[in-house]
Design a protein around this motif. Structure first.
Motif, PDB file in Angstrom:
ATOM      1  N   PRO A 185      67.004 105.725 -11.769  1.00  0.00           N
ATOM      2  CA  PRO A 185      68.433 105.894 -11.955  1.00  0.00           C
ATOM      3  C   PRO A 185      68.864 107.268 -11.277  1.00  0.00           C
ATOM      4  N   PRO A 186      69.921 107.425 -10.459  1.00  0.00           N
ATOM      5  CA  PRO A 186      70.264 108.622  -9.834  1.00  0.00           C
ATOM      6  C   PRO A 186      70.795 109.676 -10.790  1.00  0.00           C
ATOM      7  N   PRO A 187      70.694 111.006 -10.327  1.00  0.00           N
ATOM      8  CA  PRO A 187      71.277 112.184 -11.081  1.00  0.00           C
ATOM      9  C   PRO A 187      72.866 111.821 -11.268  1.00  0.00           C
ATOM     10  N   PRO A 188      73.537 112.551 -12.190  1.00  0.00           N
ATOM     11  CA  PRO A 188      75.082 112.630 -12.284  1.00  0.00           C
ATOM     12  C   PRO A 188      75.725 113.801 -11.374  1.00  0.00           C
ATOM     13  N   GLY A 189      75.056 113.535 -10.103  1.00  0.00           N
ATOM     14  CA  GLY A 189      75.726 114.479  -9.194  1.00  0.00           C
ATOM     15  C   GLY A 189      77.091 113.936  -8.564  1.00  0.00           C
ATOM     16  N   PRO A 190      77.199 114.705  -7.297  1.00  0.00           N
ATOM     17  CA  PRO A 190      78.441 113.992  -6.550  1.00  0.00           C
ATOM     18  C   PRO A 190      78.159 112.945  -5.766  1.00  0.00           C
ATOM     19  N   ILE A 191      79.197 112.274  -5.133  1.00  0.00           N
ATOM     20  CA  ILE A 191      79.162 111.216  -4.294  1.00  0.00           C
ATOM     21  C   ILE A 191      78.812 111.910  -2.906  1.00  0.00           C
ATOM     22  N   LEU A 192      78.172 111.365  -1.798  1.00  0.00           N
ATOM     23  CA  LEU A 192      77.798 112.297  -0.639  1.00  0.00           C
ATOM     24  C   LEU A 192      78.113 111.236   0.444  1.00  0.00           C
ATOM     25  N   VAL A 193      79.008 111.774   1.390  1.00  0.00           N
ATOM     26  CA  VAL A 193      79.503 111.013   2.793  1.00  0.00           C
ATOM     27  C   VAL A 193      79.057 111.659   3.877  1.00  0.00           C
ATOM     28  N   GLY A 194      78.619 111.168   5.064  1.00  0.00           N
ATOM     29  CA  GLY A 194      78.246 111.950   6.188  1.00  0.00           C
ATOM     30  C   GLY A 194      79.455 111.620   7.151  1.00  0.00           C
ATOM     31  N   ILE A 195      79.926 112.456   7.647  1.00  0.00           N
ATOM     32  CA  ILE A 195      81.105 112.384   8.703  1.00  0.00           C
ATOM     33  C   ILE A 195      80.703 112.847  10.029  1.00  0.00           C
ATOM     34  N   ASP A 196      80.792 112.241  11.171  1.00  0.00           N
ATOM     35  CA  ASP A 196      80.286 112.788  12.593  1.00  0.00           C
ATOM     36  C   ASP A 196      81.741 112.473  13.625  1.00  0.00           C
ATOM     37  N   GLY A 197      82.781 112.127  13.164  1.00  0.00           N
ATOM     38  CA  GLY A 197      84.000 112.224  13.980  1.00  0.00           C
ATOM     39  C   GLY A 197      84.190 110.832  14.477  1.00  0.00           C
ATOM     40  N   SER A 198      83.357 109.887  14.301  1.00  0.00           N
ATOM     41  CA  SER A 198      83.596 108.534  14.686  1.00  0.00           C
ATOM     42  C   SER A 198      84.438 107.708  13.833  1.00  0.00           C
ATOM     43  N   ALA A 199      85.206 106.677  14.586  1.00  0.00           N
ATOM     44  CA  ALA A 199      85.962 105.685  13.732  1.00  0.00           C
ATOM     45  C   ALA A 199      85.183 105.221  12.561  1.00  0.00           C
ATOM     46  N   SER A 200      83.943 104.866  12.693  1.00  0.00           N
ATOM     47  CA  SER A 200      83.253 104.174  11.638  1.00  0.00           C
ATOM     48  C   SER A 200      83.129 105.079  10.493  1.00  0.00           C
ATOM     49  N   ALA A 201      82.557 106.390  10.709  1.00  0.00           N
ATOM     50  CA  ALA A 201      82.548 107.244   9.672  1.00  0.00           C
ATOM     51  C   ALA A 201      83.726 107.661   8.766  1.00  0.00           C
ATOM     52  N   GLU A 202      85.050 107.316   9.622  1.00  0.00           N
ATOM     53  CA  GLU A 202      86.124 107.633   8.835  1.00  0.00           C
ATOM     54  C   GLU A 202      86.315 106.237   7.947  1.00  0.00           C
ATOM     55  N   VAL A 203      86.051 105.192   8.309  1.00  0.00           N
ATOM     56  CA  VAL A 203      86.056 103.945   7.272  1.00  0.00           C
ATOM     57  C   VAL A 203      84.872 104.218   6.160  1.00  0.00           C
ATOM     58  N   ALA A 204      83.721 104.872   6.648  1.00  0.00           N
ATOM     59  CA  ALA A 204      82.837 105.279   5.428  1.00  0.00           C
ATOM     60  C   ALA A 204      83.396 106.372   4.484  1.00  0.00           C
ATOM     61  N   LEU A 205      84.341 107.143   5.096  1.00  0.00           N
ATOM     62  CA  LEU A 205      85.070 108.281   4.099  1.00  0.00           C
ATOM     63  C   LEU A 205      86.015 107.501   3.305  1.00  0.00           C
ATOM     64  N   GLN A 206      86.807 106.757   3.739  1.00  0.00           N
ATOM     65  CA  GLN A 206      87.882 105.930   3.077  1.00  0.00           C
ATOM     66  C   GLN A 206      86.888 105.303   1.631  1.00  0.00           C
ATOM     67  N   TRP A 207      85.962 104.569   1.862  1.00  0.00           N
ATOM     68  CA  TRP A 207      85.191 103.918   0.828  1.00  0.00           C
ATOM     69  C   TRP A 207      84.686 105.048  -0.013  1.00  0.00           C
ATOM     70  N   ALA A 208      84.036 106.150   0.734  1.00  0.00           N
ATOM     71  CA  ALA A 208      83.476 107.307  -0.182  1.00  0.00           C
ATOM     72  C   ALA A 208      84.834 107.828  -1.333  1.00  0.00           C
ATOM     73  N   LEU A 209      85.811 108.027  -0.581  1.00  0.00           N
ATOM     74  CA  LEU A 209      86.968 108.556  -1.551  1.00  0.00           C
ATOM     75  C   LEU A 209      87.439 107.555  -2.647  1.00  0.00           C
ATOM     76  N   ALA A 210      87.481 106.414  -2.177  1.00  0.00           N
ATOM     77  CA  ALA A 210      87.759 105.426  -3.366  1.00  0.00           C
ATOM     78  C   ALA A 210      86.590 105.155  -4.259  1.00  0.00           C
TER      79      ALA A 210
END
Length: 287
Positions: A140-165
């Motif tokens: 099981p993972p620790p009760p820490g934050p949700i981590l998302v990597g951003i690099d300026g690409s359009a696909s990273a922005e989609v990942a950010l939407q999922w991470a925020l949700a």
């Protein structure tokens, strides 16, 4: 309660990690207000007739144990299940177009120090599925934050939407990281990261978000940061979101991040967010 016509969370159940996958998939389904469908695939043709009956009983027992674990941990989540014949990867891929998200186990790849099992079920599904893929770990993972990597690409922005949700639904803090090399501009990346997060955070005003720009190698930095995260969200392939391929960062996270990893394809839209639930680690979020 999820509507009957909503796409379900699909969980690929295998003997070596059925319960961790089932529990994680159930938590995600509960958080997003989705139903959960368990799938176990088996190649019956590889066995003699006497073994078929025995193996079918084992498969049904596996499903029963996974269902019992789900009912215990997330009793409000509707669960359906099936045992099918053939390749697990191909069966999951065929169903991924009608799934909200696919959850599979890592098959032990995170414990491989030097081996790179390119035929790993988790890697194959993450590279080819028509929806986001969540790879569970046995621990099981620790009760820490949700981590998302951003690099300026359009696909990273989609990942950010999922991470925020996910951070919103699991009531967790979101840590966004932009990694630049030694020649990169920290100031420019900081401005772009802040602007990107501000744009997508409108729909999640109550979610705590931290933004950091760090110098280094993206895969190394994200793996290191993942050790204290309850979930890592990453685009499949940054600037090149090609179907059937994974980038170096997403592959490295699948092989080496100790936390669950959610791989988002660039062609996927953001999630339709409904309801609130538990953290990915299974504990209740704050009121």
């Amino acid at each position: 309660m999820a509507a009957a016509d909503q796409k379900p969370v699909l969980a690929g159940i295998a003997p070596q990690d059925a319960l961790p996958v089932a529990r994680l998939a159930a938590r995600v389904a509960a958080a997003h207000g989705r139903r959960l469908h368990l799938l176990h695939a088996f190649n019956w043709a590889a066995f003699d007739e006497p073994d078929i009956s025995h193996s079918r009983v084992e498969a049904e027992q596996l499903i029963a144990e996974a269902t019992a674990a789900i009912n215990k941990n997330e009793p409000s989540v509707p669960v359906t299940a099936e045992v099918v014949e053939g390749s697990a990867v191909e069966n999951i891929l065929r169903r991924s177009s009608s799934a909200f998200l696919v959850t599979v186990g890592d098959g032990g790849i995170v414990r491989c120090d030097r081996c790179i099992p390119s035929d790993s079920r988790a890697v194959q599904v993450a590279a080819r599925a028509d929806c986001p893929v969540l790879v569970a770990r046995r621990e099981p993972p620790p009760p820490g934050p949700i981590l998302v990597g951003i690099d300026g690409s359009a696909s990273a922005e989609v990942a950010l939407q999922w991470a925020l949700a996910c951070a919103d639904r699991h009531q967790a803090r979101l840590l966004t990281l932009w990694v630049v090399d030694s020649d990169g501009s920290v100031e420019d990346a900081t401005e772009r990261l802040d602007a990107t997060v501000t744009r997508y955070r409108v729909d999640h005003p109550d979610t705590a978000v931290e933004c950091h720009v760090i110098e280094g190698e993206p895969d190394e930095v994200l793996v290191d940061q993942s050790r204290s995260a309850q979930l890592v969200v990453v685009a499949a392939r940054g600037e090149e979101p090609l179907r059937g391929m994974l980038g170096a960062v997403s592959q490295t996270l699948l092989y080496h991040a100790p936390s669950p990893v959610m791989v988002i394809r660039g062609v996927c839209g953001g999630p339709e967010v409904t309801g609130r639930g538990t953290r990915v680690d299974g504990t209740n979020g704050p009121d």
